[in-house]
Scaffold this motif. Structure first.
Motif, mmCIF file in Angstrom:
data_model
loop_
_atom_site.group_PDB
_atom_site.id
_atom_site.type_symbol
_atom_site.label_atom_id
_atom_site.label_comp_id
_atom_site.label_asym_id
_atom_site.label_seq_id
_atom_site.Cartn_x
_atom_site.Cartn_y
_atom_site.Cartn_z
ATOM 1 N N ASN A 91 0.819 -1.202 0.000
ATOM 2 C CA ASN A 91 0.000 0.000 0.000
ATOM 3 C C ASN A 91 0.858 1.260 0.000
ATOM 4 O O ASN A 91 0.568 2.228 -0.725
ATOM 5 C CB ASN A 91 -0.939 0.003 1.214
ATOM 6 N N LEU A 92 1.911 1.258 0.797
ATOM 7 C CA LEU A 92 2.824 2.400 0.810
ATOM 8 C C LEU A 92 3.508 2.559 -0.537
ATOM 9 O O LEU A 92 3.686 3.685 -1.034
ATOM 10 C CB LEU A 92 3.881 2.203 1.908
ATOM 11 N N TYR A 93 3.872 1.445 -1.145
ATOM 12 C CA TYR A 93 4.572 1.484 -2.430
ATOM 13 C C TYR A 93 3.704 2.155 -3.488
ATOM 14 O O TYR A 93 4.172 3.031 -4.234
ATOM 15 C CB TYR A 93 4.936 0.067 -2.865
ATOM 16 N N ILE A 94 2.442 1.759 -3.567
ATOM 17 C CA ILE A 94 1.541 2.330 -4.571
ATOM 18 C C ILE A 94 1.356 3.822 -4.335
ATOM 19 O O ILE A 94 1.352 4.634 -5.287
ATOM 20 C CB ILE A 94 0.178 1.613 -4.551
ATOM 21 N N ASN A 95 1.219 4.238 -3.079
ATOM 22 C CA ASN A 95 1.042 5.657 -2.781
ATOM 23 C C ASN A 95 2.239 6.490 -3.207
ATOM 24 O O ASN A 95 2.094 7.559 -3.817
ATOM 25 C CB ASN A 95 0.777 5.852 -1.283
ATOM 26 N N ILE A 96 3.445 5.998 -2.892
ATOM 27 C CA ILE A 96 4.657 6.744 -3.261
ATOM 28 C C ILE A 96 4.881 6.696 -4.760
ATOM 29 O O ILE A 96 5.289 7.685 -5.383
ATOM 30 C CB ILE A 96 5.882 6.185 -2.509
ATOM 31 N N VAL A 144 4.942 9.702 -9.891
ATOM 32 C CA VAL A 144 4.386 9.854 -11.241
ATOM 33 C C VAL A 144 3.725 11.219 -11.395
ATOM 34 O O VAL A 144 3.911 11.910 -12.406
ATOM 35 C CB VAL A 144 3.373 8.730 -11.541
ATOM 36 N N ASP A 145 2.972 11.635 -10.380
ATOM 37 C CA ASP A 145 2.307 12.933 -10.435
ATOM 38 C C ASP A 145 3.307 14.080 -10.522
ATOM 39 O O ASP A 145 2.998 15.141 -11.088
ATOM 40 C CB ASP A 145 1.410 13.120 -9.210
ATOM 41 N N LEU A 146 4.500 13.869 -9.952
ATOM 42 C CA LEU A 146 5.553 14.884 -10.015
ATOM 43 C C LEU A 146 6.357 14.805 -11.308
ATOM 44 O O LEU A 146 7.315 15.551 -11.497
ATOM 45 C CB LEU A 146 6.494 14.740 -8.814
ATOM 46 N N ASN A 147 5.963 13.860 -12.176
ATOM 47 C CA ASN A 147 6.615 13.683 -13.476
ATOM 48 C C ASN A 147 8.098 13.344 -13.327
ATOM 49 O O ASN A 147 8.957 13.855 -14.064
ATOM 50 C CB ASN A 147 6.447 14.940 -14.334
ATOM 51 N N LEU A 148 8.395 12.482 -12.358
ATOM 52 C CA LEU A 148 9.778 12.088 -12.092
ATOM 53 C C LEU A 148 10.129 10.812 -12.844
ATOM 54 O O LEU A 148 9.274 9.986 -13.148
ATOM 55 C CB LEU A 148 9.968 11.852 -10.591
ATOM 56 N N THR A 149 11.413 10.644 -13.124
ATOM 57 C CA THR A 149 11.940 9.396 -13.674
ATOM 58 C C THR A 149 12.576 8.636 -12.522
ATOM 59 O O THR A 149 13.519 9.132 -11.893
ATOM 60 C CB THR A 149 12.981 9.670 -14.768
ATOM 61 N N ILE A 161 11.344 2.561 -2.674
ATOM 62 C CA ILE A 161 11.567 1.857 -1.409
ATOM 63 C C ILE A 161 12.330 2.731 -0.419
ATOM 64 O O ILE A 161 12.015 2.755 0.775
ATOM 65 C CB ILE A 161 12.293 0.524 -1.664
ATOM 66 N N GLN A 162 13.313 3.462 -0.902
ATOM 67 C CA GLN A 162 14.074 4.325 0.005
ATOM 68 C C GLN A 162 13.186 5.434 0.567
ATOM 69 O O GLN A 162 13.304 5.796 1.740
ATOM 70 C CB GLN A 162 15.279 4.930 -0.716
ATOM 71 N N TYR A 163 12.284 5.939 -0.240
ATOM 72 C CA TYR A 163 11.378 6.984 0.245
ATOM 73 C C TYR A 163 10.401 6.412 1.274
ATOM 74 O O TYR A 163 10.050 7.078 2.246
ATOM 75 C CB TYR A 163 10.616 7.608 -0.922
ATOM 76 N N ILE A 164 9.972 5.177 1.058
ATOM 77 C CA ILE A 164 9.097 4.521 2.036
ATOM 78 C C ILE A 164 9.794 4.439 3.391
ATOM 79 O O ILE A 164 9.161 4.575 4.445
ATOM 80 C CB ILE A 164 8.696 3.110 1.554
ATOM 81 N N TYR A 165 11.109 4.244 3.371
ATOM 82 C CA TYR A 165 11.859 4.139 4.625
ATOM 83 C C TYR A 165 11.651 5.369 5.515
ATOM 84 O O TYR A 165 11.526 5.252 6.736
ATOM 85 C CB TYR A 165 13.341 3.947 4.336
ATOM 86 N N PHE A 166 11.605 6.533 4.903
ATOM 87 C CA PHE A 166 11.447 7.749 5.693
ATOM 88 C C PHE A 166 10.026 7.904 6.237
ATOM 89 O O PHE A 166 9.798 8.618 7.207
ATOM 90 C CB PHE A 166 11.816 8.973 4.853
ATOM 91 N N ILE A 167 9.079 7.220 5.632
ATOM 92 C CA ILE A 167 7.693 7.269 6.101
ATOM 93 C C ILE A 167 7.447 6.233 7.192
ATOM 94 O O ILE A 167 6.815 6.515 8.216
ATOM 95 C CB ILE A 167 6.720 7.031 4.926
ATOM 96 N N SER A 168 7.963 5.021 6.974
ATOM 97 C CA SER A 168 7.738 3.924 7.923
ATOM 98 C C SER A 168 9.041 3.182 8.204
ATOM 99 O O SER A 168 9.215 2.015 7.801
ATOM 100 C CB SER A 168 6.679 2.956 7.374
ATOM 101 N N PRO A 169 9.980 3.811 8.897
ATOM 102 C CA PRO A 169 11.274 3.152 9.166
ATOM 103 C C PRO A 169 11.142 1.884 9.993
ATOM 104 O O PRO A 169 12.020 1.017 9.949
ATOM 105 C CB PRO A 169 12.075 4.234 9.912
#
Length: 218
Positions: free
Chosen positions: A163-168, A173-178, A185-193
């Motif tokens: 669920n966290l993966y899909i949200n991030i 994608v909304d930020l138009n990032l590559t 996964i690394q960004y998820i770490y900062f949300i739910s270490p």
């Protein structure tokens, strides 16, 4: 304690045309654990006579069993396929009674993941993660720190992780990032270490105690 290994092969011209599927399967058969392989149905004949569970897949299977946004379900790139690893794990959990589930890339040579029973998801860490990596644009421009070729966890944590993966993923994608799977996964770490446990890759960091768990430095 039981572990089920999960991997997948889908021909996207990413792997060399000379890849030996048979040799890779033979190597994986030596693992002393249950294994499920999601195999491109065009190559299913290459994995006969094995006690590994083989699930044939094609683009229809991927569209049905993955949670990527519809606009990205063409599966015409390795990056898009990389984002399905968690979905394969979740699908495999309905096929196995194992206590833990371990993803391993199909062509990954190192099947060693230091492990003790844990309720967290265990990753090998290439480089230390710092508080500055929480900045998305720093994250996207630094070397890959979390090794996503092999990782392991229990069913309950992977359901939350998906669920966290899909949200991030959708946020990026909304930020138009590559981006690739390790950025998410690394960004998820900062949300739910609390979901994470790390081991350093000993071949990249010298003089480390490989039995010690290393976490983010301040």
């Amino acid at each position: 304690m039981s572990i089920c290994y999960i991997t997948a092969y889908f021909d996207l011209d990413y792997w060399t045309k000379n890849i030996s599927i048979t040799n890779i399967i033979s190597r994986m058969k030596r693992l002393p654990s249950e294994m499920i392989i999601y195999m491109d149905d065009r190559y299913i004949e290459k994995v006969e006579d094995t006690n590994i569970i083989i699930i044939p897949i094609n683009k229809d299977f991927l569209k049905l069993h993955t949670k990527l946004p519809e606009r990205l379900k063409k599966f015409n790139s390795q990056v898009a396929f990389n984002h399905t690893k968690i979905d394969f794990l979740i699908h495999a959990m309905n096929l196995s009674l194992a206590d833990y589930f371990c993803w391993v890339d199909f062509d990954y040579n190192n099947l060693i993941l230091p492990f003790v029973p844990s309720k967290k998801i265990i990753f090998n860490l290439n480089y230390p993660i710092t508080k500055y990596d929480k900045n998305i644009y720093i994250l996207l421009n630094t070397p890959q720190k979390i090794n996503t070729s092999i990782f392991l966890g229990c069913k309950e944590n992977f359901l939350e992780f998906q669920n966290l993966y899909i949200n991030i993923y959708n946020k990026f994608v909304d930020l138009n990032l590559t981006f690739d799977i390790h950025h998410v996964i690394q960004y998820i770490y900062f949300i739910s270490p609390e979901l994470f446990e790390f081991n350093f890759q000993s071949y990249q960091i010298k003089n480390l105690d490989i039995n010690k768990i290393y976490i983010m430095s301040e």
